[in-house]
Design a protein around this motif. Sequence first.
Motif, short mmCIF file in Angstrom:
data_model
loop_
_atom_site.label_atom_id
_atom_site.label_comp_id
_atom_site.label_asym_id
_atom_site.label_seq_id
_atom_site.Cartn_x
_atom_site.Cartn_y
_atom_site.Cartn_z
N SER A 120 0.83 -1.22 0.00
CA SER A 120 0.00 0.00 0.00
C SER A 120 0.86 1.27 0.00
CB SER A 120 -0.95 0.01 1.21
OG SER A 120 -0.19 -0.24 2.38
N VAL A 121 1.99 1.25 0.71
CA VAL A 121 2.84 2.46 0.74
C VAL A 121 3.39 2.75 -0.66
CG1 VAL A 121 4.94 3.50 1.66
CG2 VAL A 121 3.44 2.17 3.17
N PHE A 122 3.92 1.71 -1.31
CA PHE A 122 4.52 1.95 -2.63
C PHE A 122 3.49 2.21 -3.71
CE2 PHE A 122 9.21 1.51 -3.57
CZ PHE A 122 9.57 2.09 -2.37
N ASP A 123 2.28 1.67 -3.53
CA ASP A 123 1.20 2.00 -4.47
C ASP A 123 0.87 3.50 -4.35
OD1 ASP A 123 -0.64 -1.15 -4.12
OD2 ASP A 123 1.14 -0.58 -5.30
N GLN A 124 0.85 3.98 -3.11
CA GLN A 124 0.56 5.42 -2.88
C GLN A 124 1.72 6.26 -3.43
OE1 GLN A 124 -2.01 6.92 -1.96
NE2 GLN A 124 -1.35 8.96 -1.31
N LEU A 125 2.95 5.79 -3.17
CA LEU A 125 4.14 6.54 -3.65
C LEU A 125 4.10 6.64 -5.17
CD1 LEU A 125 6.83 7.87 -2.77
CD2 LEU A 125 7.90 5.62 -2.99
N GLU A 126 3.68 5.54 -5.81
CA GLU A 126 3.61 5.52 -7.29
C GLU A 126 2.60 6.58 -7.77
OE1 GLU A 126 3.54 1.53 -8.60
OE2 GLU A 126 4.41 2.09 -10.52
N LYS A 127 1.44 6.66 -7.08
CA LYS A 127 0.42 7.65 -7.47
C LYS A 127 0.96 9.08 -7.36
CE LYS A 127 -3.63 4.96 -5.99
NZ LYS A 127 -3.87 4.45 -4.62
N MET A 128 1.92 9.23 -6.42
CA MET A 128 2.48 10.57 -6.19
C MET A 128 3.63 10.87 -7.13
SD MET A 128 2.53 10.10 -2.08
CE MET A 128 3.38 11.62 -1.71
N PHE A 170 12.54 0.14 -7.51
CA PHE A 170 13.08 -0.79 -6.52
C PHE A 170 12.02 -0.89 -5.43
CE2 PHE A 170 16.63 -3.19 -4.94
CZ PHE A 170 16.54 -3.15 -3.57
N ARG A 171 11.32 -2.03 -5.35
CA ARG A 171 10.07 -2.08 -4.59
C ARG A 171 10.28 -2.47 -3.12
NH1 ARG A 171 6.14 -0.99 -7.02
NH2 ARG A 171 4.56 -2.09 -5.83
N LEU A 172 9.75 -1.65 -2.25
CA LEU A 172 9.84 -1.92 -0.81
C LEU A 172 8.44 -2.19 -0.29
CD1 LEU A 172 12.37 0.92 0.16
CD2 LEU A 172 12.87 -1.47 -0.38
N GLY A 173 8.20 -3.41 0.14
CA GLY A 173 6.88 -3.77 0.67
C GLY A 173 6.63 -3.11 2.02
N ASP A 174 5.36 -3.12 2.44
CA ASP A 174 4.98 -2.44 3.69
C ASP A 174 5.73 -3.01 4.89
OD1 ASP A 174 1.53 -2.32 2.58
OD2 ASP A 174 3.21 -0.96 2.19
N LYS A 175 5.82 -4.34 5.00
CA LYS A 175 6.52 -4.95 6.16
C LYS A 175 8.03 -4.79 6.00
CE LYS A 175 4.57 -9.07 6.08
NZ LYS A 175 4.21 -10.44 6.52
N ASP A 176 8.52 -4.87 4.79
CA ASP A 176 9.96 -4.69 4.54
C ASP A 176 10.36 -3.27 4.93
OD1 ASP A 176 12.14 -4.53 1.69
OD2 ASP A 176 12.51 -5.52 3.61
N LEU A 177 9.46 -2.32 4.69
CA LEU A 177 9.74 -0.91 5.05
C LEU A 177 10.01 -0.79 6.54
CD1 LEU A 177 7.32 1.12 2.78
CD2 LEU A 177 9.75 1.61 3.13
#
Length: 309
Positions: free
Chosen positions: A74-82, A88-95
Amino acid sequence: MSVIALSGGVGGAKLALGLSAQLSSEELAIIANTGDDGFHSGLLVCPDIDTLIYTLSGQSHSEQGWGLQNESWSVFDQLEKMGGETWFRLGDKDLATHLFRAERLQQGQSLTHVTAALCKAHGIPPNIYPMCNEPLQTKLKIEGGRVLDFHEYFVKEQCKPKVKQIQFVGEPSLSNEIVALIERHDRLIMCPSNPFLSIDPILQVSGLQSKIVNEIPKRLVVSPIINGQAVKGPTAKLMQELALPVTNESVAKKYQTLATHIIIDQQDKQDRASLEAMGLKVLVTNTLMKTLDDKKQLAEDALNFLDRT
Ligand code: FO1
């Protein structure tokens, strides 16, 4: 018997998992490559450390080999929209791992201390160590002259560019923790990681290789090449581009000044004589690790081989 394992990438983590099932955390120390480390979204990401932590804690995304299972984005999906950078994809738990690390680094803790804290936070013994506390960055000079950071090559360009030269940028010192490890352990195992991109950066840390050679008499390399192919990743392609035959002999030559023992796969049993002629002790066994039992068996084979030769 106490072992230092050198590891990078997914292949290395597999054998590290097998070794952690055979040895106690006092008998096994894993030194992780940090040449892949880089800043993404302003956070220092240490892929080979995190792959080891996730693998040894049973949380890794097994098909991918890296990252966490049951991840959300969800964080990177939001970042993509912005319009943020998300190649380089960072998942929510990996973050959470990267936030945990960034906070402690900013407090001035060393990467070694932060890695031990991360191990404990993930419920495993703190026996994973970065190869050094300061940056040493693996870079790749490709055809046409451009020099790529590791993840530009490995992820953004998907290892497609033709590599002309591998460069290491940085002069990290040998950490006190690594010095103490080398003095406390009597076996070295180089896991079946990419010799050029995962093990070589570790051997660039000044004084590390000479200290290992002086203090650890038995030093084993598990070849990452089986039947002229790499099990995973760009090892074979890289060797071709560096004009090296994709063979166990090339791997043995790469570690000529370091290795005393080598393990090769059954499919390459015909290589035994030429490797023995190079002065190496050779074990032929199954090195393809598909299941947890394969990882444990290869670890057991390596430990027995070192014990009896
Ligand atoms: N590999 C990819 O191919 N794509 C990615 O988006 C990606 C993200 C990523 C995030 C954290 C991490 O620890 C590893 C990640 N990797 C990704 C794998 C990484 O490139 C490799 O595991 C190592 O750098 C190679 O040894």
